[in-house]
Write an enzyme that holds these catalytic residues in place. Structure first.
Site, PDB file in Angstrom:
ATOM      1  N   ASN A 123       0.834  -1.202   0.000  1.00  0.00           N
ATOM      2  CA  ASN A 123       0.000   0.000   0.000  1.00  0.00           C
ATOM      3  C   ASN A 123       0.868   1.251   0.000  1.00  0.00           C
ATOM      4  OD1 ASN A 123      -0.469   1.984   2.461  1.00  0.00           O
ATOM      5  ND2 ASN A 123       0.170   0.007   3.347  1.00  0.00           N
ATOM      6  N   ARG A 124       0.391   2.248  -0.684  1.00  0.00           N
ATOM      7  CA  ARG A 124       0.973   3.595  -0.606  1.00  0.00           C
ATOM      8  C   ARG A 124      -0.179   4.597  -0.483  1.00  0.00           C
ATOM      9  NH1 ARG A 124       2.562   1.422  -5.345  1.00  0.00           N
ATOM     10  NH2 ARG A 124       1.356   1.976  -7.212  1.00  0.00           N
ATOM     11  N   PHE A 127      -1.956   8.123   4.128  1.00  0.00           N
ATOM     12  CA  PHE A 127      -2.750   8.707   5.217  1.00  0.00           C
ATOM     13  C   PHE A 127      -4.004   9.414   4.687  1.00  0.00           C
ATOM     14  CE2 PHE A 127       1.111   9.409   8.289  1.00  0.00           C
ATOM     15  CZ  PHE A 127       1.192   8.050   8.480  1.00  0.00           C
ATOM     16  N   SER A 192       5.346   5.192   8.730  1.00  0.00           N
ATOM     17  CA  SER A 192       4.789   4.878   7.416  1.00  0.00           C
ATOM     18  C   SER A 192       5.769   5.319   6.338  1.00  0.00           C
ATOM     19  CB  SER A 192       3.451   5.587   7.215  1.00  0.00           C
ATOM     20  OG  SER A 192       3.046   5.481   5.858  1.00  0.00           O
ATOM     21  N   THR A 259       5.651  -4.050  14.270  1.00  0.00           N
ATOM     22  CA  THR A 259       6.184  -2.986  13.435  1.00  0.00           C
ATOM     23  C   THR A 259       5.148  -2.532  12.402  1.00  0.00           C
ATOM     24  OG1 THR A 259       7.055  -4.519  11.781  1.00  0.00           O
ATOM     25  CG2 THR A 259       8.522  -3.934  13.573  1.00  0.00           C
TER      26      THR A 259
END
Length: 366
Positions: A123-124, A127, A192, A259
Site C-alpha cells: 500500500n501507498r 494517510f 509509514s 512494526t
C-alpha cells in the site's frame, strides 16, 4: 459456522474480490460489515458466531481490560466509521487511523496492490483520512451511545503531508488534543513509508519533541493520563531500534507498536514483474513475519518489561500469536490475514489459541 463462513469468504475472495481493484474491494467488504451490524439483532448474532472470547484469553494492559490480546491494526478503519462492527467480528481492540490534523486525500490511485502468492499487500495510501476534527466528532458520538459490546479504541495519529518537519510536533499535538478525550490509547505513527520524510522523525532528536508535545496535549485535553505508544518501522537498524526503545523508556512512554509495513521486497515468491507493477509503498503480511519477530525480541531484551510491546506484522495463526506473546508482547495486532481469511479469522485463531493454552495448562506438572 465460522469454518463455513471462512470457506465462503475465500471463495468470494478468489472469484470476485481478486478481480476488483483492492481498494474498491476493501470498501465493499467494509460496507458489508457495517451494514450487517446495523440490523437490530445482528450484534448479538454476530457476537455469538464470531466472538465468544475464552476467559483464559483476558488480559489487562495499559490499565485497560482486553477480552483477548488480538486487535485490528491501524489502516482498516481510517475514519472511525465501523468500530462497533469490527468488534463484532472478534477483535477486542480496533486501532483507527492513521488520522492527521488536516484532512487529506492521500496518494494517487491505484495505491493498494495484492501479492497473493506471498499473502501480502503493498500500500501507498498516504494517510488518506477525513481529518482529526471529523474523526473526533464520530468518536464523541460513539462514546455518547455505548455499544452493546464495547471495543477498546486505539487512535493512531500521523503528520499531515503539507506540514513541514519543523512544525511536526505541533501538528501531532493538534490531532492529540482533538482525539485523546475519546481514545483508550494513542499511537504516534512516525514509520509509514508513504508520507515523504515521515520516517526521518524516528531519529531520537526529532522524535523526542513530537512525543513530548503529544503527551502534553493528550493528557491536557482528556484530563487524564492517556496511554501513549510509538509505532516503529521494521526497516530500522538494530541500533536505531535500541535508540527508540531507550527514548521511550526515558520519556516514560507506555509502549511501542512494532512494526509498521516494510519497504523491503526481499524473498518474495510473487513474479518480479508483479512486484514491480505493485510499485513502491509499504508491504504487509506474511513476508514481514521474521523481521517483526526479530524486532520484538530486541525490544523485549532492551526494555526488560518496562514498556508494553504490541507486536504487528505477519501474524496469521494462533501459533504466531502465542509466539509473539511468549517473546514479550502483551498484545498483538493483525490486518492482512483478516483480508485474506475473512470475517471468521479472528474467532478461529483465538479459539485455537485458547485450546493451546488449555493443553499447556493440562500438561504442566502439578
Amino acid at each position: 459456522m465460522v469454518a463455513g463462513s471462512g470457506r465462503t469468504y475465500r471463495t468470494v475472495y478468489r472469484h470476485l474480490l481478486t478481480r476488483v481493484d483492492p481498494e474498491v474491494a476493501h470498501r465493499w467488504a467494509f460496507a458489508g460489515m457495517r451494514a450487517a451490524s446495523r440490523v437490530p439483532v445482528a450484534p448479538h448474532v454476530l457476537r455469538r458466531a464470531f466472538v465468544e472470547p475464552d476467559p483464559r484469553l483476558r488480559t489487562r494492559v495499559l490499565g485497560i481490560d482486553f477480552p483477548t490480546p488480538l486487535g485490528l491494526a491501524a489502516g482498516f478503519d481510517k475514519n472511525a466509521t465501523g468500530i462497533s462492527a469490527l468488534g463484532n467480528f472478534g477483535f477486542s481492540c480496533v486501532e483507527i487511523g492513521t488520522v492527521t490534523a488536516r484532512p487529506q486525500p492521500g496518494n494517487p490511485k491505484p495505491r493498494l496492490h495484492r501479492l497473493v502468492a506471498d499473502r501480502a499487500v503493498v500500500n501507498r495510501m498516504g494517510f488518506n483520512n477525513a481529518g482529526a476534527e471529523v474523526v473526533a466528532r464520530r468518536l464523541r458520538q460513539l462514546r455518547a451511545v455505548p455499544p452493546v459490546h464495547p471495543v477498546v479504541i486505539g487512535v493512531n495519529i500521523g503528520k499531515s503531508k503539507v506540514v513541514a518537519e519543523a512544525d511536526a510536533a505541533q501538528d501531532y499535538a493538534t490531532s492529540a488534543r482533538l482525539l485523546a478525550p475519546y481514545a483508550d490509547y494513542l499511537v504516534v505513527n512516525v514509520s509509514s513509508p508513504n508520507t515523504p520524510g515521515l520516517r526521518d522523525l524516528q531519529a531520537v532528536e526529532k522524535l523526542r519533541p513530537v512525543l513530548r508535545a503529544v503527551r502534553e496535549a493528550a493528557d491536557g485535553a482528556a484530563h487524564r493520563h492517556v496511554p501513549l505508544l510509538v509505532k516503529i518501522a521494521p526497516d530500522l537498524s538494530d541500533e536505531d531500534v535500541d535508540a527508540v526503545a531507550d527514548l521511550a523508556v526515558e520519556e516514560e512512554l507506555d509502549g511501542i507498536v512494532a512494526t509498521n509495513t516494510t519497504i523491503s521486497r526481499e524473498g518474495l515468491r510473487s513474479p518480479a514483474a508483479l512486484v514491480a507493477a505493485a510499485g513502491g509503498g509499504g508491504l504487509s503480511g506474511a513476508p514481514l513475519k521474521e523481521r517483526s519477530l526479530e524486532v520484538l525480541h530486541r525490544l523485549a531484551a532492551r526494555t526488560r518489561g518496562s514498556l508494553v510491546l504490541v507486536s504487528v506484522g505477519g501474524i496469521e495463526t494462533a501459533q504466531d500469536i502465542a509466539e509473539r506473546l511468549d517473546a514479550g508482547a502483551s498484545l498483538v495486532q493483525a490486518y492482512t490475514a483478516f483480508i485474506y481469511e475473512g470475517p471468521g479469522w479472528a474467532r478461529r485463531v483465538l479459539g485455537e489459541l485458547a485450546a493451546s493454552r488449555s493443553r499447556r495448562e493440562t500438561d504442566r506438572p502439578s
